[in-house]
Design an enzyme around this catalytic site. Structure first.
Site, PDB file in Angstrom:
ATOM      1  N   PRO A   1     -63.140  11.643 -53.323  1.00  0.00           N
ATOM      2  CA  PRO A   1     -62.349  13.650 -53.335  1.00  0.00           C
ATOM      3  C   PRO A   1     -62.955  14.524 -53.521  1.00  0.00           C
ATOM      4  O   PRO A   1     -62.878  14.694 -55.381  1.00  0.00           O
ATOM      5  CB  PRO A   1     -60.799  13.153 -54.025  1.00  0.00           C
ATOM      6  CG  PRO A   1     -60.506  11.631 -54.101  1.00  0.00           C
ATOM      7  CD  PRO A   1     -61.985  11.831 -54.502  1.00  0.00           C
ATOM      8  N   GLU A   2     -63.044  15.623 -53.336  1.00  0.00           N
ATOM      9  CA  GLU A   2     -63.432  16.869 -53.935  1.00  0.00           C
ATOM     10  C   GLU A   2     -62.574  17.493 -53.632  1.00  0.00           C
ATOM     11  O   GLU A   2     -61.413  17.664 -53.549  1.00  0.00           O
ATOM     12  CB  GLU A   2     -64.701  17.103 -52.853  1.00  0.00           C
ATOM     13  CG  GLU A   2     -65.779  16.225 -53.075  1.00  0.00           C
ATOM     14  CD  GLU A   2     -67.386  16.489 -52.392  1.00  0.00           C
ATOM     15  OE1 GLU A   2     -67.617  17.593 -52.172  1.00  0.00           O
ATOM     16  OE2 GLU A   2     -67.422  15.456 -50.851  1.00  0.00           O
TER      17      GLU A   2
END
Ligand SMILES: [Zn+2]
Length: 273
Positions: free
Chosen positions: A2-3
């Site tokens: 996840p960014e």
């Protein structure tokens, strides 16, 4: 992994669910998950009220009563799930936090690289210093960004991935922003012209904003708290599209490796100079 947009989506979901709730019980099944000690965590959290949830780079930070913090990094496959009431522990759930008002927050992690830290106020300040998290893209001005860029040597893509340079960006959004700005990922950072730096900064923000609006990109594991995935993957221009046609010029997209990371480009829209 996840960014920024995925973590931001999770944080917004969490805020609506857990802020104002008081922790009633904590169960940990995977000891290595809690770096500040699994047994200490229960004592640390019990009875505390959650006052806020925010994102710092790709970290999730819960602020608890007494200014204590619970810091979480999801790493590769970490997910939070919400249930209205305790239920049979789903597969790969390693930690559960239950609330006095009802509701259960579960942490699921197939590959088990994510981690939790329970930090007293002074420890949290020390952690911020040691982690040296760079500024959030949304907190930078175009001038700040350009100045930071000019002062750094090295290639542009590894620099944008460096969480001390700017926080929150990862492989997907760096590839998408560099494409949108027409910059080759191997370009030296200190040779990017003023107008290019401005365009890159604008594209980083617009890619991130659109991704947040669509609740992030679900490439493999990422899900929001309700189990629903993001939608931004359908808007990817280059990431994961090797061999397909560029939506701008029709040229075949290419994959290269930059700093050990898989990198997606259009050779015509992002010429190497
Ligand atoms: Zn192209």
């Amino acid at each position: 992994m996840p960014e920024l947009p995925e973590v931001e989506t999770i944080v917004r979901d969490l805020r609506g669910l857990v802020v104002g709730r008081r922790i009633d019980f904590v169960k940990v099944w995977l000891n290595k998950l809690v770096r500040t000690g699994p047994r200490r965590l229960a004592g640390f959290l019990l009875g505390a009220e959650i006052h806020g949830v925010r994102r710092r780079g790709k970290f999730i930070v819960f602020t608890l009563s007494g200014e204590k913090r619970l810091v979480v990094h999801l790493r590769m496959t970490g997910q939070f799930l919400w249930a209205a009431a305790p239920e049979t522990r789903p597969k790969h759930v390693h930690l559960i936090i239950g609330f006095e008002e009802g509701g259960v927050l579960m942490y699921r992690d197939v590959r088990q690289f994510g981690y939790f830290l329970g930090l007293q106020p002074a420890d949290y300040q020390a952690w911020l210093v040691s982690e040296d998290i760079g500024p959030d893209p949304f907190d930078l001005s175009p001038e700040d960004f350009r100045e930071r860029l000019c002062s750094r040597r090295g290639r542009i893509k590894p620099l944008l991935l460096d969480q001390r340079f700017v926080s929150g960006l990862g492989n997907i959004y760096v590839d998408e922003a560099l494409f949108a700005a027409g910059i080759h990922p191997l370009s030296p950072a200190d040779r990017i012209r003023e107008d290019e730096a401005r365009r890159l900064f604008d594209e980083i923000l617009s890619v991130l904003k659109e991704a947040i609006r669509l609740r992030g990109s679900t490439v493999r594991d990422y899900r929001g708290l309700t189990g629903v995935g993001g939608q931004f993957q359908s808007r990817h221009q280059v990431y994961g599209r090797t061999g397909e046609h560029c939506l701008v010029c029709g040229c075949a997209l290419e994959r290269l490796v930059v700093g050990g990371r898989s990198t997606h480009i259009c050779p015509r829209c992002q010429p190497r100079r």
